[in-house]
Design a protein around this motif. Structure first.
Motif, PDB file in Angstrom:
ATOM      1  N   CYS A   1       6.586  -1.916   2.150  1.00 12.71           N
ATOM      2  CA  CYS A   1       6.140  -0.656   1.566  1.00 12.71           C
ATOM      3  C   CYS A   1       5.512  -0.939   0.201  1.00 12.71           C
ATOM      4  O   CYS A   1       5.832  -1.927  -0.458  1.00 12.71           O
ATOM      5  N   SER A   2       4.626  -0.062  -0.210  1.00 11.72           N
ATOM      6  CA  SER A   2       3.938  -0.245  -1.488  1.00 11.72           C
ATOM      7  C   SER A   2       4.869  -0.057  -2.667  1.00 11.72           C
ATOM      8  O   SER A   2       4.686  -0.661  -3.729  1.00 11.72           O
ATOM      9  N   ASN A   3       5.896   0.789  -2.495  1.00 14.48           N
ATOM     10  CA  ASN A   3       6.819   1.167  -3.553  1.00 14.48           C
ATOM     11  C   ASN A   3       8.121   1.591  -2.892  1.00 14.48           C
ATOM     12  O   ASN A   3       8.088   2.356  -1.915  1.00 14.48           O
ATOM     13  N   PRO A   4       9.286   1.136  -3.363  1.00 10.55           N
ATOM     14  CA  PRO A   4      10.540   1.427  -2.657  1.00 10.55           C
ATOM     15  C   PRO A   4      11.169   2.765  -3.043  1.00 10.55           C
ATOM     16  O   PRO A   4      12.395   2.877  -3.130  1.00 10.55           O
ATOM     17  N   GLN A   5      10.341   3.778  -3.268  1.00  9.81           N
ATOM     18  CA  GLN A   5      10.792   5.134  -3.548  1.00  9.81           C
ATOM     19  C   GLN A   5      10.100   6.080  -2.566  1.00  9.81           C
ATOM     20  O   GLN A   5       8.956   5.855  -2.164  1.00  9.81           O
ATOM     21  N   CYS A   6      10.792   7.174  -2.218  1.00 11.60           N
ATOM     22  CA  CYS A   6      10.302   8.065  -1.162  1.00 11.60           C
ATOM     23  C   CYS A   6       8.874   8.557  -1.412  1.00 11.60           C
ATOM     24  O   CYS A   6       7.971   8.283  -0.631  1.00 11.60           O
TER      25      CYS A   6
ATOM     26  N   LYS B   1      18.751   2.193  -3.574  1.00 13.44           N
ATOM     27  CA  LYS B   1      17.399   1.677  -3.759  1.00 13.44           C
ATOM     28  C   LYS B   1      16.937   1.872  -5.202  1.00 13.44           C
ATOM     29  O   LYS B   1      17.618   2.496  -6.002  1.00 13.44           O
ATOM     30  N   GLY B   2      15.762   1.335  -5.506  1.00 15.93           N
ATOM     31  CA  GLY B   2      15.118   1.586  -6.783  1.00 15.93           C
ATOM     32  C   GLY B   2      15.308   0.490  -7.812  1.00 15.93           C
ATOM     33  O   GLY B   2      16.338  -0.183  -7.865  1.00 15.93           O
ATOM     34  N   VAL B   3      14.299   0.285  -8.622  1.00 19.33           N
ATOM     35  CA  VAL B   3      14.220  -0.566  -9.809  1.00 19.33           C
ATOM     36  C   VAL B   3      14.432  -2.052  -9.545  1.00 19.33           C
ATOM     37  O   VAL B   3      14.541  -2.835 -10.486  1.00 19.33           O
ATOM     38  N   LEU B   4      14.458  -2.483  -8.320  1.00 16.82           N
ATOM     39  CA  LEU B   4      14.695  -3.884  -7.983  1.00 16.82           C
ATOM     40  C   LEU B   4      13.549  -4.411  -7.114  1.00 16.82           C
ATOM     41  O   LEU B   4      12.971  -3.659  -6.327  1.00 16.82           O
ATOM     42  N   PRO B   5      13.238  -5.709  -7.208  1.00 11.95           N
ATOM     43  CA  PRO B   5      12.089  -6.235  -6.471  1.00 11.95           C
ATOM     44  C   PRO B   5      12.427  -6.887  -5.138  1.00 11.95           C
ATOM     45  O   PRO B   5      11.570  -7.539  -4.533  1.00 11.95           O
ATOM     46  N   TYR B   6      13.647  -6.741  -4.633  1.00 10.26           N
ATOM     47  CA  TYR B   6      14.097  -7.519  -3.484  1.00 10.26           C
ATOM     48  C   TYR B   6      13.514  -7.032  -2.158  1.00 10.26           C
ATOM     49  O   TYR B   6      13.223  -5.842  -1.971  1.00 10.26           O
ATOM     50  N   ASP B   7      13.405  -7.976  -1.214  1.00 10.79           N
ATOM     51  CA  ASP B   7      12.826  -7.663   0.096  1.00 10.79           C
ATOM     52  C   ASP B   7      13.622  -6.614   0.854  1.00 10.79           C
ATOM     53  O   ASP B   7      13.072  -5.904   1.695  1.00 10.79           O
TER      54      ASP B   7
END
Length: 448
Positions: free
Chosen positions: A46-51, A268-274
């Motif tokens: 996903c481009s960004n891990p937020q809804c 979720k959020g604020v982290l770069p993990y897969d």
């Protein structure tokens, strides 16, 4: 066979690795069957891990910063949302003669009828989510039963699960006893050498997770995923009953993942993990000449709208700069020099803007703002992203090259600095037209 109908099935907060095709513990027979009939894109992010930001990409083919929607509206006072001035996949299908229908969660900040959807039934957050999702499915099934099969249909069914609040969904939960849930291998990450905010967040009440709670949430998560799988089967059955399945393009995906105990985190959020960025993307296209039924190419869901349009035989508008990944399945191997770009801005755990360059063997994270941290992970040696090796002298060239690439991408897509995104003009640009998803999300934004 020429595709006539296009069906988009969206889950919320569904990790790619929980598909039955990837996890022997998961029970997803309908999704496994869909994968056997089509193409499983196992390298989709996903481009960004937020809804909201990710769902904007899924509608427009743009990265969140290109569309001006960096966070879920309400976070840090931002009111940016999907503007009706943007070209959406719903508008393109509608204008090409498809009937467009959307059932379930949108979380886009604007009524769907202004975004190209002619038949809409949205559903907000209430407990339990499984009951809401059964209603979503019943609405979609009822619509399909009344739709003329000769009229091309673009149908979106968007479920809430397996998003929190987690629940044990019967009868599926009997297959997932909490005491038998496997703990992620990275659970005990010491976070040494990583940006300090990670440890700070893990110490927050909803950031870290103890083993007992984690096992219970994993049990719930698996049962919710199995429930969603059963609803996929219900939608399929309705389409088959009308003779609409065989000539339909069908895509199952999610807006983002969940940490689920990886590195000791939850949600979720604020982290770069897969675990947050890698999402399911299972696509059936009638008549597609497939070279690979499993495509492990690195891809980003900015390509989702263009892929659906291309699969239906429609041109991909230039405005949808994310393009399409349909042709990846028709190639025998991935491109030689893969590199995808991801982003994050802010979440309920705070402001942590960063951009990511990810190749098959490396992940580079460039934070921007008051503290310009950098992270570099050797994914070949350290697939769990446990050790930040950005300071290693022998990797200076790798670090510099990935930094150059991600900065060039950011600048070429009109990425700006923190001062711009924190300015009143940017934070408030959508205030005059923002609605709370028809009042469905007004009180729920902080739970996303």
């Amino acid at each position: 066979m020429s595709p006539r109908h296009v069906v988009l099935l969206i889950a919320d907060q569904f990790q790619h690795q929980r598909l039955g095709t990837a996890d022997p513990l998961a029970r997803t027979p309908h999704l496994d069957r869909l994968a056997s009939e089509g193409v499983n894109y196992t390298g989709m992010f996903c481009s960004n891990p937020q809804c909201t930001p990710s769902r904007v990409s899924m509608q427009t083919g743009l990265y969140p910063h290109e569309a001006g929607v960096l966070a879920i509206y309400g976070f840090r006072g931002h009111t940016g949302h999907l503007s009706p001035d943007r070209l959406t996949v719903g508008k393109v299908f509608r204008d090409a003669g498809w009937t467009t229908a959307y059932f379930g969660k949108s979380h886009l900040g604007h009524p769907l009828d202004a975004l190209g959807y002619q038949h809409v039934q949205e559903h907000g957050v209430s407990s339990p989510l499984s009951a809401v999702d059964r209603t979503v499915t019943a609405d979609a099934v009822r619509f399909v039963a009344e739709h003329d099969p000769e009229q091309p249909l673009f149908l979106t069914v968007s479920w809430h699960e397996p998003h929190p609040a987690f629940e044990h969904v019967a009868p599926f939960d009997e297959h997932f006893p909490p005491e038998e849930m496997p703990i992620p291998a990275t659970y005990d990450d010491d976070l040494i050498g990583k940006p300090p905010y990670q440890a700070e967040r893990r110490a927050m009440p909803h950031g870290g997770v103890g083993l007992d709670r984690l096992r219970d949430e994993l049990s719930s998560y698996y049962s919710m995923i199995s429930h969603i799988d059963s609803l996929v089967g219900d939608v399929r059955g309705a389409l088959e009953a009308r003779g609409m399945w065989d000539d339909a393009v069908v895509l199952f995906t999610s807006d983002h993942g969940d940490m689920m105990g990886a590195h000791g985190f939850r949600l979720k959020g604020v982290l770069p993990y897969d675990e947050l960025y890698r999402i399911p993307f299972v696509l059936k296209v009638p008549g597609l000449p497939v070279e690979r039924s499993v495509v492990d190419d690195l891809c980003v869901n900015v390509a989702q709208p263009g892929t659906l349009l291309a699969a239906a035989g429609l041109p991909v508008p230039a405005e949808m700069s994310g393009g399409s990944v349909l042709d990846r399945a028709m190639r025998p191997a991935p491109p030689a020099d893969e590199c995808v770009f991801l982003e994050h801005y802010a979440a309920y755990w705070g402001l942590h803007p960063f951009r990511v360059a990810r190749t098959r063997n490396w992940k580079y994270v460039r934070h921007f703002g008051e503290t310009p941290w950098e992270e570099l992970y050797d994914l070949a040696a350290d697939p769990g992203e446990l050790r930040n090796v950005v300071g290693r002298g022998d990797l200076a060239g790798t670090r510099a090259e990935l930094r150059r690439r991600v900065d060039e991408w950011w600048e070429s897509t009109d990425g700006r600095d923190l001062a711009y995104y924190e300015s009143d003009d940017f934070r408030n640009w959508g205030r005059a037209t923002l609605v709370s998803d028809n009042a469905l999300w007004n009180d729920a934004a902080t739970s996303q």
